[in-house]
Design a protein around this motif. Structure first.
Motif, PDB file in Angstrom:
ATOM      1  N   ASN A   1     -24.093 -32.808   0.481  1.00 36.66           N
ATOM      2  CA  ASN A   1     -23.910 -33.959  -0.413  1.00 36.66           C
ATOM      3  C   ASN A   1     -22.670 -34.785  -0.114  1.00 36.66           C
ATOM      4  N   ARG A   2     -21.846 -34.300   0.843  1.00 37.48           N
ATOM      5  CA  ARG A   2     -20.582 -34.942   1.184  1.00 37.48           C
ATOM      6  C   ARG A   2     -19.652 -35.030  -0.036  1.00 37.48           C
ATOM      7  N   ARG A   3     -19.775 -34.031  -0.889  1.00 33.27           N
ATOM      8  CA  ARG A   3     -18.908 -33.937  -2.058  1.00 33.27           C
ATOM      9  C   ARG A   3     -18.856 -32.483  -2.508  1.00 33.27           C
ATOM     10  N   VAL A   4     -17.775 -32.144  -3.173  1.00 35.97           N
ATOM     11  CA  VAL A   4     -17.654 -30.850  -3.828  1.00 35.97           C
ATOM     12  C   VAL A   4     -16.856 -31.111  -5.099  1.00 35.97           C
TER      13      VAL A   4
ATOM     14  N   PRO B   1     -26.309 -18.556   4.861  1.00 39.15           N
ATOM     15  CA  PRO B   1     -27.624 -18.870   4.304  1.00 39.15           C
ATOM     16  C   PRO B   1     -28.335 -19.919   5.163  1.00 39.15           C
ATOM     17  N   ALA B   2     -29.647 -19.768   5.288  1.00 36.93           N
ATOM     18  CA  ALA B   2     -30.434 -20.664   6.141  1.00 36.93           C
ATOM     19  C   ALA B   2     -30.223 -22.141   5.803  1.00 36.93           C
ATOM     20  N   PRO B   3     -30.197 -22.543   4.529  1.00 38.61           N
ATOM     21  CA  PRO B   3     -29.994 -23.972   4.254  1.00 38.61           C
ATOM     22  C   PRO B   3     -28.671 -24.509   4.815  1.00 38.61           C
ATOM     23  N   LEU B   4     -27.629 -23.680   4.821  1.00 38.56           N
ATOM     24  CA  LEU B   4     -26.350 -24.098   5.386  1.00 38.56           C
ATOM     25  C   LEU B   4     -26.421 -24.093   6.911  1.00 38.56           C
TER      26      LEU B   4
ATOM     27  N   ALA C   1     -19.645 -23.656  -1.546  1.00 37.35           N
ATOM     28  CA  ALA C   1     -18.878 -24.900  -1.691  1.00 37.35           C
ATOM     29  C   ALA C   1     -18.980 -25.731  -0.416  1.00 37.35           C
ATOM     30  N   ALA C   2     -18.921 -25.065   0.740  1.00 33.95           N
ATOM     31  CA  ALA C   2     -19.056 -25.780   2.012  1.00 33.95           C
ATOM     32  C   ALA C   2     -20.430 -26.431   2.113  1.00 33.95           C
ATOM     33  N   TYR C   3     -21.448 -25.742   1.618  1.00 31.80           N
ATOM     34  CA  TYR C   3     -22.808 -26.289   1.639  1.00 31.80           C
ATOM     35  C   TYR C   3     -22.861 -27.593   0.840  1.00 31.80           C
ATOM     36  N   GLN C   4     -22.231 -27.622  -0.318  1.00 33.59           N
ATOM     37  CA  GLN C   4     -22.206 -28.841  -1.123  1.00 33.59           C
ATOM     38  C   GLN C   4     -21.490 -29.970  -0.381  1.00 33.59           C
ATOM     39  N   LEU C   5     -20.400 -29.631   0.277  1.00 33.70           N
ATOM     40  CA  LEU C   5     -19.639 -30.627   1.029  1.00 33.70           C
ATOM     41  C   LEU C   5     -20.460 -31.162   2.197  1.00 33.70           C
TER      42      LEU C   5
END
Length: 135
Positions: free
Chosen positions: A45-48, A76-79, A38-42
């Motif tokens: 994308n600046r949204r969750v 995770p690496a992307p985060l 969820a933090a990754y989405q925030l």
């Protein structure tokens, strides 16, 4: 299905009162993978869900290293790649000088901290007045 907006995240109304708002995600790598997702989405994308992070909000996160032996989940690496990673070094004497000069602590407080090994922070006392943890 419609979710209620997160009450702990800044609203448009709140953010509009300031030039910059800092959203501090403390202990991010102690969160389980589902929360990190969820933090990754925030962060990405600046949204969750239906919530959108307002303009002017910057995100800062903190967490322990795996070597600190705290509760951590590998990020995770992307985060992890979305952040600049900075390792801070604790220097009690610098902090004490800063806090004393700004009158943030009373002059007797540094003496108490020194006699207790910097308040149990596990920092070795270079001035000779106490050990580290349990010192």
């Amino acid at each position: 299905m419609e979710w209620s907006p997160p009450s702990d995240l800044p609203s448009e109304e709140f953010a509009s009162q300031f030039d910059t708002v800092v959203l501090f995600l403390d202990e991010l790598n102690s969160a389980p993978p589902s929360v990190q997702a969820a933090a990754y989405q925030l962060i990405l994308n600046r949204r969750v869900g239906q919530y959108h992070l307002p303009e002017g909000v910057s995100i800062v996160a903190a967490g322990n290293r795996d070597s600190d032996k705290g509760v951590t989940y590998r990020m995770p690496a992307p985060l992890a790649n979305r952040f600049v990673h900075v390792e801070l070094r604790v220097d009690f004497e610098d902090w004490m000088t800063w806090a004393t000069n700004l009158s943030l602590i009373h002059i007797s407080e540094p003496t108490r901290l020194l006699s207790r090994g910097y308040g149990g922070l596990g920092v070795e006392n270079k001035t000779g007045g106490g050990g580290g943890v349990g010192g």
